[in-house]
Design a protein around this motif. Structure first.
Motif, PDB file in Angstrom:
ATOM      1  N   THR A   1      10.032 117.721  34.983  1.00 25.64           N
ATOM      2  CA  THR A   1       8.572 117.317  35.214  1.00 25.64           C
ATOM      3  C   THR A   1       7.652 118.330  34.823  1.00 25.64           C
ATOM      4  O   THR A   1       7.579 119.525  35.802  1.00 25.64           O
ATOM      5  CB  THR A   1       8.467 117.000  36.850  1.00 25.64           C
TER       6      THR A   1
ATOM      7  N   GLU B   1       4.296 120.229  33.881  1.00 26.35           N
ATOM      8  CA  GLU B   1       2.995 120.440  34.073  1.00 26.35           C
ATOM      9  C   GLU B   1       2.323 121.603  33.314  1.00 26.35           C
ATOM     10  O   GLU B   1       2.621 122.707  33.236  1.00 26.35           O
ATOM     11  CB  GLU B   1       2.756 120.778  35.561  1.00 26.35           C
TER      12      GLU B   1
ATOM     13  N   GLU C   1      -0.957 123.447  33.228  1.00 28.17           N
ATOM     14  CA  GLU C   1      -2.072 123.434  34.136  1.00 28.17           C
ATOM     15  C   GLU C   1      -2.581 124.861  34.510  1.00 28.17           C
ATOM     16  O   GLU C   1      -1.896 125.978  34.252  1.00 28.17           O
ATOM     17  CB  GLU C   1      -1.505 122.931  35.431  1.00 28.17           C
TER      18      GLU C   1
ATOM     19  N   THR D   1       0.241 116.425  33.246  1.00 22.13           N
ATOM     20  CA  THR D   1       1.808 116.266  33.810  1.00 22.13           C
ATOM     21  C   THR D   1       2.446 114.975  33.496  1.00 22.13           C
ATOM     22  O   THR D   1       1.945 114.085  32.953  1.00 22.13           O
ATOM     23  CB  THR D   1       1.624 116.373  35.344  1.00 22.13           C
TER      24      THR D   1
END
Length: 138
Positions: free
Chosen positions: A84, A86, A88, A102
């Motif tokens: 997963t 991300e 950011e 994401t």
């Protein structure tokens, strides 16, 4: 527009940043299949096709077993697991609101470079599986 220091952008797997990365690139693309005909007057025409995304990482090769970047990335390939991902801003890095991206991705490749008398490095490329979500960061 305020410039953002790239050091403050992290790539995470389930909230844990990949260790020792030095750069990351988020790629968002769309296929543009040709739809030109004889009536196009010699101009290329296209339709809007499928969207895709990927993230490329570069970093210093951390070989620490079970927690170093090399071990973590190689495990994604060996175990055929997805991450997963991300892309950011680091927590608290911005005073203004921003966005993070994401989605679920598979590691397509990882490369290790060990040049003579130089720092060992790595690079890896994740390919998105499904949507890339844009999430507001406050």
């Amino acid at each position: 527009m305020a410039a953002v220091n790239g050091t403050l952008i992290l790539v995470n797997d389930n909230g844990t940043a990949f260790a020792a990365t030095t750069s990351a690139t988020l790629n968002i693309e769309m296929d543009l299949p040709d739809s030109s005909t004889k009536d196009s007057g010699g101009w290329a025409e296209h339709i809007l096709g499928q969207k895709s995304w990927s993230i490329d990482l570069d970093g210093i090769a951390d070989f620490e077993l079970n927690s170093g970047t090399v071990d973590v990335l190689v495990d994604f390939l060996i175990n055929r697991t997805q991450a997963t991902i991300e892309f950011e801003p680091q927590s608290g890095a911005f005073s203004a609101k921003g966005v993070s991206y994401t989605g679920t991705a598979s590691l397509a490749s990882v490369s290790l470079v060990a040049a003579n008398e130089d720092t060992a490095t790595l690079s890896g490329s994740f390919t998105g599986d499904g949507t890339l979500d844009r999430v507001a960061v406050s």
